[in-house]
Design an enzyme around this catalytic site. Structure first.
Site, PDB file in Angstrom:
ATOM      1  N   GLU A 162     -10.418 -29.409   3.852  1.00 20.52           N
ATOM      2  CA  GLU A 162     -10.935 -28.163   4.980  1.00 20.52           C
ATOM      3  C   GLU A 162     -12.188 -28.592   5.492  1.00 20.52           C
ATOM      4  OE1 GLU A 162     -10.636 -28.170   1.315  1.00 20.52           O
ATOM      5  OE2 GLU A 162     -12.585 -27.169   0.724  1.00 20.52           O
ATOM      6  N   CYS A 216      -8.851 -29.562  -4.593  1.00 17.09           N
ATOM      7  CA  CYS A 216      -9.525 -29.734  -5.557  1.00 17.09           C
ATOM      8  C   CYS A 216      -9.328 -29.226  -7.061  1.00 17.09           C
ATOM      9  CB  CYS A 216     -11.126 -29.540  -5.458  1.00 17.09           C
ATOM     10  SG  CYS A 216     -12.162 -30.756  -6.152  1.00 17.09           S
ATOM     11  N   HIS A 271     -11.480 -32.333  -0.482  1.00 17.79           N
ATOM     12  CA  HIS A 271     -11.621 -31.112   0.400  1.00 17.79           C
ATOM     13  C   HIS A 271     -11.056 -31.237   1.738  1.00 17.79           C
ATOM     14  CE1 HIS A 271     -13.202 -28.467  -2.736  1.00 17.79           C
ATOM     15  NE2 HIS A 271     -13.891 -29.658  -3.058  1.00 17.79           N
TER      16      HIS A 271
HETATM   17  N1  GLN Z   1     -14.411 -28.083 -11.119  1.00 17.66           N
HETATM   18  C1  GLN Z   1     -13.529 -29.310 -10.843  1.00 17.66           C
HETATM   19  C2  GLN Z   1     -14.472 -30.363 -10.994  1.00 17.66           C
HETATM   20  O1  GLN Z   1     -15.471 -30.433 -11.017  1.00 17.66           O
HETATM   21  C3  GLN Z   1     -13.376 -28.840  -9.345  1.00 17.66           C
HETATM   22  C4  GLN Z   1     -14.094 -29.008  -8.390  1.00 17.66           C
HETATM   23  C5  GLN Z   1     -14.085 -28.488  -7.095  1.00 17.66           C
HETATM   24  O2  GLN Z   1     -12.883 -27.771  -7.044  1.00 17.66           O
HETATM   25  N2  GLN Z   1     -14.830 -28.770  -5.974  1.00 17.66           N
HETATM   26  O3  GLN Z   1     -13.658 -31.469 -10.871  1.00 17.66           O
END
Ligand code: GLN
Length: 545
Positions: free
Chosen positions: A524, A391, A522
């Site tokens: 994970e 992410c 994600h």
């Molecule tokens: N801050 C980034 C976004 O909002 C990544 C979010 C995250 O890593 N869950 O796109």
């Protein structure tokens, strides 16, 4: 027609203090009951007013676990999914805020027919109806509910009240498990049961008698202590379960079975034991036991420190996913928490990254430490250290690549510099409006979305299929305007939304780097001990090469 059987309900409550493993106990009991051939579902009730966990700071509350349907929930939901090998819906999670919200909304709609709507019984009744609905929805024979917080605190009293009322409604179908902590003060030299006795009394004051006491302690509990807990807490001795610290959380179900816990639970609930099969699970714990060589992974983040302590709860699913893959490859994972701001202040520290077999840059938000993460990404890219970005970790990798390879020197993300000239990471169009309206809760791009995986890439080799579904939680995204420029410079977008608009995976070709891959989603959240996530598997494989 066969008579429809009553559903069974188990409540897990915690005594003495938090952090003793209520979530793992709940998951493990769910697991062993499931292993006896019953369909089991697990619920978490959180005492917070927050409607979901999405607005809570991870250093205080731990990871925000995203369900397939997009609900932002407590990290324990992740444990339940990993232990039960299942996908749980939003119906299985509630907070005080969520419960009150629906009662108030129903009242506004005239749903209480002019009645005076009161905290008691209407709040507990709403809780009960949610638990019953979740059990029905999942077609579960047994629904196990973990009540967040510790008994004796004000916050969870209405949840206890709901559990008590449910027991009154179905006396034979409700079971209470008290997870307690039994300290072993070194100066005293013996295990002390008094805190457990108090916890059991406090529970009695809420009208609840524990049926089973799970006694957490550093070492196994002796018979004498079990007896003491038995008579002082009115629980039969066999139902005092010793739960000492173990090698891994995945050993807990097996440990419970050493004390015959599934038999005890089934008997108390009047269920006839079916088969017993924890074979796959045992196989996995064998892998944990037999792993000797280590794989050293550094996790670069900012949510580690609370006061003087280092807390890794904020990244619990990442940690577990790394463990699953490592053990499957026969390695013992050695994980290190690396504070990203260190690599911002002192770039000479970057060379320490060479000590690791691989680096993970997990999800994150905001500006603190971001330049440090970008430096880490650059260092890993240049020094061919396996890099896995999740992410924010993908957005970081793309910014780094744009700045130092594609020649877009001032490349940035709109999250940090809203009107930077070269926003290679920009806000998703539908997100712009939400932020303007200060609509922050549950409003990101959340939950499962499909992605198309490009042939001939590392991602495709790992997944071995063309379409996958992964869970998201973000507001920002690779800016489509820069894609050609970035691709021309050598980055490969190996995963995309089916319409080709959103870049879901970025990687560098194998001939340039052994493993440099990052995902906008994600992965994970979908890794389990029995089915480790393919991208984590590939990362660990590359790390050990
Ligand atoms: N801050 C980034 C976004 O909002 C990544 C979010 C995250 O890593 N869950 O796109």
């Amino acid at each position: 027609m066969a008579k429809k059987k009553n559903k069974k309900y188990i409540f897990v409550v915690g005594g003495v203090m938090s952090g003793v493993g209520k979530g793992i106990t709940t998951s493990s009991i769910a697991k062993i009951v499931q292993s006896r051939g019953f369909s089991v579902t697990a619920l978490k009730v959180d005492p917070y007013i927050n409607v979901d966990a999405g607005t809570m700071n991870p250093t205080e509350h731990g990871e925000v676990f995203v369900l397939a349907d997009g609900d932002e929930t407590d990290q324990d939901m992740g444990n339940y999914e990993r232990f039960l090998e299942t996908t749980l819906p939003s119906a299985n999670y509630m907070t005080t805020g969520r419960v009150y919200q629906s009662v108030i909304e129903r009242e506004r709609r005239g749903g209480y027919n002019g009645k005076c709507v009161e905290v008691v019984p209407h709040i507990p009744l709403e809780i009960i109806s949610r638990i019953e609905k979740a059990a029905r929805k999942e077609d579960a024979e047994v629904a196990i509910t973990e009540i967040g917080g510790t008994i004796g605190e004000y916050q969870n009293i209405l949840f206890l009240e709901a559990a008590r009322m449910l027991k009154t409604k179905y006396p034979k179908d409700v079971l209470f498990v008290l997870v307690s902590y039994v300290p072993f003060p070194s100066k005293v030299g013996e295990m002390k049961t008094k805190p457990t006795q108090y916890a059991s009394r406090t529970l009695n004051a809420a009208g609840i008698q524990a049926d089973i006491v799970v006694a957490r302690s550093e070492v196994p509990m002796d018979e004498k202590r079990k007896e003491k807990i038995s008579w002082s807490c009115s629980v039969d001795k066999n139902s005092v379960i010793s739960a000492p610290d173990v090698e891994s959380i995945y050993h807990v179900p097996l440990n419970f079975e050493k004390d015959n816990l599934s038999n005890i639970v089934l008997k108390k609930l009047g269920l006839k034991a079916r088969k017993r099969n924890l074979d796959d699970w045992k196989k996995f714990t064998k892998k944990v036991d037999n792993a000797t060589k280590t794989v050293k992974i550094g996790i670069v983040g900012k949510y580690f420190e609370t006061g003087d302590f280092v807390l890794s709860d904020a990244y619990i699913s990442v940690i577990e996913a790394l463990k699953h893959a490592s053990y499957h490859h026969g390695y013992k994972p050695e994980l290190a928490w690396l504070d990203s701001s260190v690599y911002e202040k002192d770039v000479s520290k970057l060379k320490d990254l060479k000590d690791y077999d691989g680096i993970v840059v997990p999800g994150g938000f905001g500006s603190r430490g971001i330049e440090g993460k970008i430096n880490v990404a650059q260092y890993c890219r240049k020094n061919k250290i396996p890099y896995f970005g999740l992410c924010y970790g993908m957005q970081i990798a793309v910014i780094e690549f744009a700045r130092h390879v594609a020649g877009i020197e001032d490349a940035h993300t709109a999250e940090i510099v809203e009107n930077a000239k070269n926003l290679v990471i920009d806000i998703l169009p539908e997100q712009k409006e939400k932020l303007k309206k200060k609509d922050f809760g549950g409003s990101m791009r959340l939950g499962s979305y499909p992605a198309q995986i490009k042939k001939g890439t590392i991602a495709r080799a790992a997944y071995k299929k063309e379409e996958v579904s992964e869970r998201h939680r973000h507001r920002y995204e690779v800016n489509p305007e820069y894609i050609t420029q970035l691709e021309d410079a050598g980055i490969v977008f190996s995963g995309m939304s089916p319409d080709g608009v959103l870049m879901e995976i970025a990687e560098l070709p194998k001939k340039v780097h052994p493993f440099y891959l990052a995902t906008q989603f994600h992965p994970e959240f979908q890794s389990t001990p029995l089915i480790p996530h393919p991208l984590f598997m590939e990362f660990i494989k590359a790390a050990k090469k």
